[in-house]
Design a protein around this motif. Structure first.
Motif, short mmCIF file in Angstrom:
data_model
loop_
_atom_site.label_atom_id
_atom_site.label_comp_id
_atom_site.label_asym_id
_atom_site.label_seq_id
_atom_site.Cartn_x
_atom_site.Cartn_y
_atom_site.Cartn_z
N ALA A 1 0.64 -1.10 0.07
CA ALA A 1 -0.06 -0.05 -0.09
C ALA A 1 0.86 1.25 -0.10
N GLY A 2 1.97 1.16 0.52
CA GLY A 2 2.91 2.30 0.49
C GLY A 2 3.38 2.68 -0.63
N PHE A 3 3.12 2.13 -1.86
CA PHE A 3 3.62 2.57 -3.21
C PHE A 3 2.48 3.57 -3.48
N ASN A 4 1.26 3.70 -2.89
CA ASN A 4 0.44 4.66 -3.59
C ASN A 4 -0.27 5.54 -2.40
N ILE A 5 -0.56 6.70 -2.38
CA ILE A 5 -1.30 7.41 -1.40
C ILE A 5 -2.84 6.77 -1.22
N ASN A 6 -3.67 6.70 -2.28
CA ASN A 6 -4.92 6.39 -1.96
C ASN A 6 -4.93 4.66 -1.16
N ALA A 7 -4.04 4.13 -1.58
CA ALA A 7 -3.97 2.58 -1.09
C ALA A 7 -3.47 2.84 0.17
N SER A 8 -2.78 3.80 0.52
CA SER A 8 -2.45 3.83 1.93
C SER A 8 -3.49 4.38 2.84
N LYS A 9 -4.35 5.39 2.24
CA LYS A 9 -5.56 5.67 2.89
C LYS A 9 -6.33 4.46 3.36
N VAL A 10 -6.53 3.63 2.24
CA VAL A 10 -7.26 2.24 2.54
C VAL A 10 -6.75 1.54 3.73
N ALA A 11 -5.39 1.30 3.63
CA ALA A 11 -4.70 0.37 4.34
C ALA A 11 -4.78 1.10 5.80
N ALA B 1 2.17 12.42 3.24
CA ALA B 1 2.99 11.92 4.27
C ALA B 1 2.40 10.42 4.70
N LEU B 2 1.22 10.28 4.92
CA LEU B 2 0.63 8.97 5.27
C LEU B 2 1.18 7.81 4.59
N ARG B 3 1.37 7.92 3.12
CA ARG B 3 2.24 6.99 2.34
C ARG B 3 3.50 6.41 3.01
N PHE B 4 4.13 7.43 3.49
CA PHE B 4 5.75 6.95 3.80
C PHE B 4 5.58 6.52 5.39
N VAL B 5 4.68 6.95 6.25
CA VAL B 5 4.47 6.40 7.32
C VAL B 5 3.98 4.96 7.24
N VAL B 6 2.98 4.77 6.22
CA VAL B 6 2.45 3.48 6.27
C VAL B 6 3.81 2.38 5.69
N PHE C 1 -10.31 10.95 -3.74
CA PHE C 1 -10.79 10.00 -2.77
C PHE C 1 -10.73 10.43 -1.27
N ILE C 2 -11.50 10.88 -0.83
CA ILE C 2 -11.41 11.15 0.82
C ILE C 2 -10.38 12.42 0.69
N PRO C 3 -10.94 13.24 0.07
CA PRO C 3 -9.76 14.70 0.00
C PRO C 3 -9.59 15.33 1.21
N THR C 4 -8.22 15.42 1.71
CA THR C 4 -7.90 16.25 2.91
C THR C 4 -6.99 17.32 2.58
#
Length: 282
Positions: free
Chosen positions: A139-149, A192-197, A277-280
């Motif tokens: 999931a860490g390869f993609n922002i939206n996938a990281s959101k789902v994760a 930033a969520l992507r790199f934390v995940v 996708f769930i924009p923030t």
């Protein structure tokens, strides 16, 4: 003499089936073109792979250097929560009941279970946390996938808190992790969520391997999931530890390869997709 063009494809009728016959000139010369394109590494993926390599080196250093190794302590406790969740969810899925989960400040944990299939629940701690790590790395390869994760992690954490609600360290570790993930949603559109995940995924994958090595190969601790498994099902704890370590590394490698194949988007494309996708924004 003028060059001759390749003959056109011919059709043949066999009963009710119509068969198209292609000449060699019309067949692709390289049958591996599609697979090569699927695993071609983009610039954004090169950055991600570089970050993964940096995480591996950084974790290896922090893991073994006295005093500064405490920097990893919060993440170690988080991965231990994954470990105990692996035991617990496998117990429930095999017909057992989870009585409680507790974490130890000295980097340990225990899950009290009743019933279930021990042949699955015992290795589910190490293998479960490494599988979670592989999925998070993917999931860490993609922002939206990281959101789902992060949403899936949140649900898993709620279950862990329910089972470990009497243990303050379990509740505190989970609450801190949830707070970190929620906060990262509002940093640069969740980039930033992507790199934390990704970090949690790499940490979870490597923790399983290093924890097995520490307990069973280097320190040879008698009381462990592998030692109990060996007593019940044969073999040695070191042998099972090596097998589980190899499986954990295979999980991690599979997560990286799957991430490369599934998420070829550029960094800019990911940011644009993330706003749909769930924009923030912050």
């Amino acid at each position: 003499m003028a060059p001759t063009s390749p003959p056109p494809p011919t059709w043949a009728t066999l009963g009710r089936a119509t068969v198209l016959t292609l000449t060699p000139h019309l067949l692709p010369r390289d049958h591996s073109v599609i697979s090569k394109r699927a695993l071609a590494v983009t610039d954004a993926q090169k950055v991600t792979l570089g970050v993964i390599a940096a995480y591996v080196v950084g974790i290896a250093i922090l893991w073994n250097v006295p005093y500064i190794r405490w920097i990893l302590w919060p993440f170690k406790m988080l991965v231990i929560a994954f470990h105990e969740f692996g035991h617990a969810i496998t117990c429930v899925l095999t017909g057992g009941k989870v009585k409680s989960i507790s974490l130890d400040p000295r980097e340990g944990g225990v899950t009290h279970m009743q019933g279930g299939r021990s042949g699955l629940t015992l290795p589910a701690g190490y293998l479960g946390s490494s599988l979670i790590g592989a999925l998070l790395t993917f999931a860490g390869f993609n922002i939206n996938a990281s959101k789902v994760a992060s949403i899936v992690i949140g649900v898993a954490f709620l279950m862990t808190v329910w089972w470990g609600r009497r243990d303050w360290l379990t509740v505190g570790t989970v609450a801190a992790a949830v707070g970190l993930l929620v906060g990262c949603w509002f940093i640069r559109g969740a980039e930033a969520l992507r790199f934390v995940v990704l970090f949690i995924g790499v940490m979870s994958s490597l923790y399983s391997v290093w924890d097995i090595c520490d307990d069973l190969i280097l320190r040879k601790v008698n009381s462990s999931d592998a030692s109990v498994f060996a007593k019940r099902y044969g073999g040695s704890s070191q042998c099972w530890g090596v097998i589980w370590s190899v499986i954990s590394l295979c999980f991690m490698a599979a997560g990286i390869v799957a991430g490369i194949a599934a998420f070829p988007q550029s960094a800019e494309q990911q940011r644009e997709d993330a706003q749909k996708f769930i924009p923030t924004r912050f």
